[in-house]
Design a protein around this motif. Structure first.
Motif, PDB file in Angstrom:
ATOM      1  N   ARG A  49       0.831  -1.220   0.000  1.00 31.25           N
ATOM      2  CA  ARG A  49       0.000   0.000   0.000  1.00 31.25           C
ATOM      3  C   ARG A  49       0.856   1.256   0.000  1.00 31.25           C
ATOM      4  O   ARG A  49       0.503   2.270  -0.573  1.00 31.25           O
ATOM      5  N   VAL A  50       1.986   1.177   0.678  1.00 34.82           N
ATOM      6  CA  VAL A  50       2.802   2.375   0.834  1.00 34.82           C
ATOM      7  C   VAL A  50       3.790   2.538  -0.333  1.00 34.82           C
ATOM      8  O   VAL A  50       4.409   3.583  -0.481  1.00 34.82           O
ATOM      9  N   ALA A  51       3.881   1.489  -1.178  1.00 35.95           N
ATOM     10  CA  ALA A  51       4.837   1.548  -2.293  1.00 35.95           C
ATOM     11  C   ALA A  51       4.476   2.719  -3.200  1.00 35.95           C
ATOM     12  O   ALA A  51       3.318   2.986  -3.475  1.00 35.95           O
ATOM     13  N   GLY A  52       5.462   3.408  -3.681  1.00 33.35           N
ATOM     14  CA  GLY A  52       5.203   4.546  -4.580  1.00 33.35           C
ATOM     15  C   GLY A  52       5.242   5.875  -3.843  1.00 33.35           C
ATOM     16  O   GLY A  52       5.440   6.916  -4.452  1.00 33.35           O
ATOM     17  N   MET A  53       5.051   5.846  -2.528  1.00 35.94           N
ATOM     18  CA  MET A  53       5.160   7.109  -1.779  1.00 35.94           C
ATOM     19  C   MET A  53       6.637   7.393  -1.507  1.00 35.94           C
ATOM     20  O   MET A  53       7.432   6.471  -1.312  1.00 35.94           O
ATOM     21  N   THR A  54       6.989   8.643  -1.469  1.00 37.93           N
ATOM     22  CA  THR A  54       8.378   8.989  -1.151  1.00 37.93           C
ATOM     23  C   THR A  54       8.410   9.852   0.112  1.00 37.93           C
ATOM     24  O   THR A  54       7.412  10.479   0.467  1.00 37.93           O
ATOM     25  N   ASP A  55       9.561   9.883   0.731  1.00 37.02           N
ATOM     26  CA  ASP A  55       9.705  10.702   1.938  1.00 37.02           C
ATOM     27  C   ASP A  55       9.594  12.188   1.608  1.00 37.02           C
ATOM     28  O   ASP A  55       9.133  12.981   2.419  1.00 37.02           O
ATOM     29  N   GLU A  56      10.004  12.542   0.390  1.00 34.23           N
ATOM     30  CA  GLU A  56       9.943  13.957  -0.008  1.00 34.23           C
ATOM     31  C   GLU A  56       8.495  14.410  -0.202  1.00 34.23           C
ATOM     32  O   GLU A  56       8.203  15.600  -0.135  1.00 34.23           O
ATOM     33  N   SER A  57       7.582  13.448  -0.459  1.00 36.60           N
ATOM     34  CA  SER A  57       6.207  13.836  -0.780  1.00 36.60           C
ATOM     35  C   SER A  57       5.374  14.147   0.463  1.00 36.60           C
ATOM     36  O   SER A  57       4.220  14.534   0.354  1.00 36.60           O
ATOM     37  N   VAL A  58       5.925  13.940   1.638  1.00 35.39           N
ATOM     38  CA  VAL A  58       5.159  14.229   2.861  1.00 35.39           C
ATOM     39  C   VAL A  58       5.958  15.198   3.743  1.00 35.39           C
ATOM     40  O   VAL A  58       7.193  15.239   3.669  1.00 35.39           O
ATOM     41  N   ASP A  59       5.228  15.962   4.535  1.00 34.06           N
ATOM     42  CA  ASP A  59       5.941  16.836   5.477  1.00 34.06           C
ATOM     43  C   ASP A  59       5.885  16.273   6.895  1.00 34.06           C
ATOM     44  O   ASP A  59       6.407  16.856   7.832  1.00 34.06           O
ATOM     45  N   ILE A 114       8.863   6.448  11.545  1.00 32.29           N
ATOM     46  CA  ILE A 114       8.366   5.717  10.379  1.00 32.29           C
ATOM     47  C   ILE A 114       8.116   6.700   9.242  1.00 32.29           C
ATOM     48  O   ILE A 114       7.348   7.650   9.388  1.00 32.29           O
ATOM     49  N   THR A 115       8.798   6.471   8.144  1.00 34.50           N
ATOM     50  CA  THR A 115       8.652   7.352   6.980  1.00 34.50           C
ATOM     51  C   THR A 115       8.089   6.500   5.838  1.00 34.50           C
ATOM     52  O   THR A 115       8.126   5.262   5.909  1.00 34.50           O
ATOM     53  N   PRO A 116       7.588   7.128   4.780  1.00 29.98           N
ATOM     54  CA  PRO A 116       7.066   6.310   3.680  1.00 29.98           C
ATOM     55  C   PRO A 116       8.108   5.330   3.145  1.00 29.98           C
ATOM     56  O   PRO A 116       7.761   4.250   2.682  1.00 29.98           O
ATOM     57  N   GLU A 117       9.396   5.713   3.201  1.00 29.01           N
ATOM     58  CA  GLU A 117      10.426   4.842   2.633  1.00 29.01           C
ATOM     59  C   GLU A 117      11.253   4.109   3.685  1.00 29.01           C
ATOM     60  O   GLU A 117      12.245   3.467   3.357  1.00 29.01           O
ATOM     61  N   ARG A 118      10.852   4.227   4.926  1.00 32.57           N
ATOM     62  CA  ARG A 118      11.507   3.408   5.944  1.00 32.57           C
ATOM     63  C   ARG A 118      10.458   2.978   6.964  1.00 32.57           C
ATOM     64  O   ARG A 118       9.978   3.781   7.776  1.00 32.57           O
ATOM     65  N   LEU A 119      10.101   1.721   6.919  1.00 35.82           N
ATOM     66  CA  LEU A 119       9.073   1.231   7.836  1.00 35.82           C
ATOM     67  C   LEU A 119       9.668   0.993   9.218  1.00 35.82           C
ATOM     68  O   LEU A 119      10.891   1.054   9.395  1.00 35.82           O
ATOM     69  N   GLY A 120       8.803   0.744  10.185  1.00 32.92           N
ATOM     70  CA  GLY A 120       9.271   0.459  11.542  1.00 32.92           C
ATOM     71  C   GLY A 120      10.187  -0.748  11.527  1.00 32.92           C
ATOM     72  O   GLY A 120      10.056  -1.621  10.665  1.00 32.92           O
TER      73      GLY A 120
END
Ligand code: SF4
Length: 726
Positions: free
Chosen positions: A489-499, A518-524
């Protein structure tokens, strides 16, 4: 409402209004208009009338406009051939019934008509203060009003016991051919009264008004709504007082009429009779208004579901102590009765949502060998399958609820749980088994805790536990695509795309200074929580372990350091972490608790890093197996050169970006490499690293640093040409 229901409501309402008119005329004739009117021990005069009309009825004269208003509210009974929207008419007739019944009952008190022994009649303000507050603050999840005798004494007893078990207050009302459910319960020796939460109120239908005007006083007292503010008083009842009616047998007109009044207050009615038409549109009531349930096993669960009652299980009925104090408890091998999973056997846990009618709340099924027949000191397979249902439950919440299994199990004294998904490792102590702890108690714990903590979204919890190897394997097979879908589900999101990132401090019970970011590109690092899970967990519980963290100004975008994150981590690690880099192994890396799926470790002589996963028990080129590494990496400390991670992080764009990323990876166990091959190949292709995955060494080519270096030179591994790691 169906024409049949509405016709019954209006006929019943008309009879109630006619009775009130006649009783009032008689009372005025015999006692005069100045005759005082009052119920005993209340400051609210006629509470329903006060709340809905804003009128304090003190004398018979004051009752005249009330009864006249009831007459005005009465609609025409619908004819056979005229089909109109009935709902408004039905509710008006219901309200007319409540006001008329209250007037008639008040006149009974004026006339000194005795309350039949064994019934309460009007319910005083004292009871309102004592029990009403429990109703509105949730300690008492709700109340039920049962109309009429049950089809048998056994069903009467079963129904009240089911309600009692859930701490739901039960009022007994009405009769059929003179017989009340109270008579049935007395015949069966059931103890009745406020102390047992089973309260006979009256033998006739009129007594329903005592229950309803008691509830309405909640809106005036605890809700602080003004008399006459009928809209907010009714809304308060619907939103804050979890009441419902149960009718046994065919519903006569007078029950329909009072039932319509209850529905106007937001209280649905559940009938056991096949002849009852259903009224399913929602709005006046939170969910359906009139529902049929002919299966007595399902009667009370249906009531709870239709009303949305949140039942809390106060005491967890298990033979060992249960408290957060036991969360960090470790069970040493010599104290262990049996263990599950880890490297010793197969163990898996899965939480899935189900439709409300697919599961039975509280059902706990255990299959296979139980703890008392386990080989002491040995290992068993274990599958824990939790199914939850709720109108507000979303598939997005499954991963979050599933992750709580870790904490819920750990809070039992003598139960140790680590890991997640199909990588759990649990131990049960000898002392717990000697005290009577069995596998079914895992279900008891999960049912109680999920209901208590997630009652806002979950209405039912069922647990199936198995130790049969083939069933455990089948559950794992079933679970893996579900785990994958959650991760995708989270694939395709980037850390830059969220604040905003999300924190997780769930593991602070083990590692008090540990904060997962937890960031879009680094899960727990447990692999069970991704950014969307963090967001959903915050939506469920804004005060919980997952808080939104504004990134703020970037200090170093490559190593993943932001001012906002630094500040948050510092505050929530008890000041032990000053700077935090999300993508670095060497500079202020993230802390590790004990739940990581994998450990990344520096291999200085190879100018790269190796990764070892929890399942791999063999040797690694740095001379330490996973278990030794885990001992020095966990605990919530920053350990430059070593990092606990979730396995999906290995193929992330942000994988140790501070150190150059994926080209640094020189060794990993073969099983992990094959498991991750597709993802790693995709990432390597993005980086234009041709044939890279096959250049990564595994235990088949190297378990010492010499063998590793030989292999890396042979395949021309890119790490050898990168900047020095140190
Ligand atoms: S490992 Fe991290 S993300 Fe997973 S439960 Fe623990 S604190 Fe939360």
């Amino acid at each position: 409402m169906s024409r049949e229901v509405i016709a019954g409501v209006i006929r019943g309402a008309r009879r109630s209004v006619e009775e009130a008119e006649s009783k009032l005329a008689q009372a005025i004739g015999s006692k005069g208009e100045a005759q005082k009117v009052q119920f005993p021990e209340t400051a609210f005069f006629l509470p329903m009338t006060a709340a809905l009309l804003g009128q304090d009825v003190k004398t018979l004269a004051d009752l005249k406009p009330v009864v006249a208003h009831c007459r005005e509210l009465l609609p025409q009974e619908p004819t056979e051939h005229l089909w109109l929207p009935y709902l408004g008419d039905g509710l008006d007739a219901g309200i007319a019934t409540l006001l008329a019944l209250e007037a008639t009952c008040a006149i009974r008190y004026v006339n000194g008509e005795p309350i039949e022994q064994g019934f309460t009649g009007f319910i005083s303000d004292t009871i309102l203060r004592e029990l009403g507050i429990q109703l509105v603050d949730g300690r008492m999840p709700g109340f039920a009003a049962i109309l009429g005798p049950a089809p048998s004494n056994a069903i009467a007893v079963k129904t009240v016991r089911e309600l009692q078990k859930r701490s739901i207050l039960t009022f007994l009302l009405c009769n059929r051919d003179g017989k009340s459910i109270r008579d049935q319960l007395v015949a069966e020796g059931v103890e009745l009264g406020w102390d047992t939460y089973i309260v006979p109120v009256g033998r006739d239908t009129h007594s329903a008004i005592y229950v309803l005007n008691w509830a309405m006083r909640g809106a005036l007292t605890f809700g602080g709504h003004k008399k006459g503010d009928w809209r907010n008083c009714l809304k308060y009842c619907r939103d804050r007082i979890f009441a419902f009616g149960i009718t046994f047998g065919p519903i006569p007109d007078d029950w329909y009429a009072v039932g319509a009044g209850a529905i106007a207050m937001g209280f649905p009615v559940i009938s056991d009779h096949p002849s009852t038409p259903e009224v399913r549109p929602t709005g006046v009531t939170t969910y359906e208004a009139l529902v049929r349930q002919t299966d007595y096993e399902q009667l009370v669960p249906t009531c709870i579901q239709v009303r949305g009652v949140k039942v809390k299980v106060e005491a967890i009925d298990i033979p060992v102590s249960y408290s957060p104090a036991f969360e960090g408890e470790r069970i040493r091998r010599e104290d262990m009765h049996v263990q599950f999973g880890g490297k010793y056997s197969h163990a898996v846990e899965l939480l899935e949502s189900a439709a409300l009618d697919q599961i039975t709340d509280g059902e706990i099924i255990v299959r296979g060998k139980d703890l008392d027949t386990a080989q002491v000191g040995g290992a068993m397979d274990l599958g824990i399958h939790v199914r939850v249902a709720g109108r507000k439950m979303k598939a997005d919440f499954e991963g979050i609820l599933e992750r709580q299994v870790h904490r819920y199990c750990n809070e039992a004294m003598g139960f140790m749980h680590t890991g997640q998904r199909d990588q759990i490792w649990c131990r049960i102590s000898k002392a717990a088994v000697a005290a009577g702890f069995r596998l079914k108690h895992i279900g008891t714990i999960l049912h109680a805790k999920v209901n208590n903590e997630y009652g806002g979204i979950v209405d039912k919890v069922a647990v199936a536990i198995t130790t049969n190897g083939n069933e455990v394997a089948a559950l794992a097979e079933h679970a893996r695509p579900i785990y994958d879908a959650r991760d995708e589900r989270v694939a395709g999101m980037t850390d830059e795309s969220v604040d905003t990132f999300y924190s997780c401090t769930l593991c602070q019970s083990f590692a008090p200074n540990h904060v997962c970011m937890i960031t879009p590109e680094r899960l727990g690092l447990c692999g069970a929580y991704n950014w969307l899970d963090g967001q959903a967990a915050y939506e469920i519980n804004p005060n919980g372990c997952n808080q939104p963290v504004l990134k703020g100004r970037a200090v170093n975008a490559v190593t993943g350091e932001w001012e906002g994150v630094n500040k948050f981590v510092n505050q929530h690690s008890n000041g032990s972490v000053e700077r935090f880099s999300a993508y670095s192994l060497m500079q202020n890396p993230m802390t590790s608790c004990g739940c990581f799926e994998c450990i990344i470790a520096i291999v200085p002589e190879a100018n790269g890093v190796m990764v070892v996963n929890r399942e791999y028990a063999g040797d690694t080129p740095i001379g330490m197996p996973f278990s030794t590494l885990a001992g020095s990496v966990g605990g919530g400390a920053q350990t430059p050169g070593f990092l606990g991670v979730g396995r999906l992080y290995l193929s992330s764009r942000k994988f140790i970006a501070g150190e150059g990323g994926l080209p640094r990876l020189v060794w990993m166990p073969k099983e992990l490499k094959e498991h991750m091959r597709e993802r790693l190949q995709k990432r390597a292709a993005d980086l234009k690293l041709e044939g890279f995955v096959d250049k990564i060494a595994d235990e088949t080519v190297a378990t010492t640093s010499e063998q590793l270096l030989e292999h890396l030179a042979k395949v021309d591994h890119p790490a050898l040409k990168m900047n020095s790691l140190l």
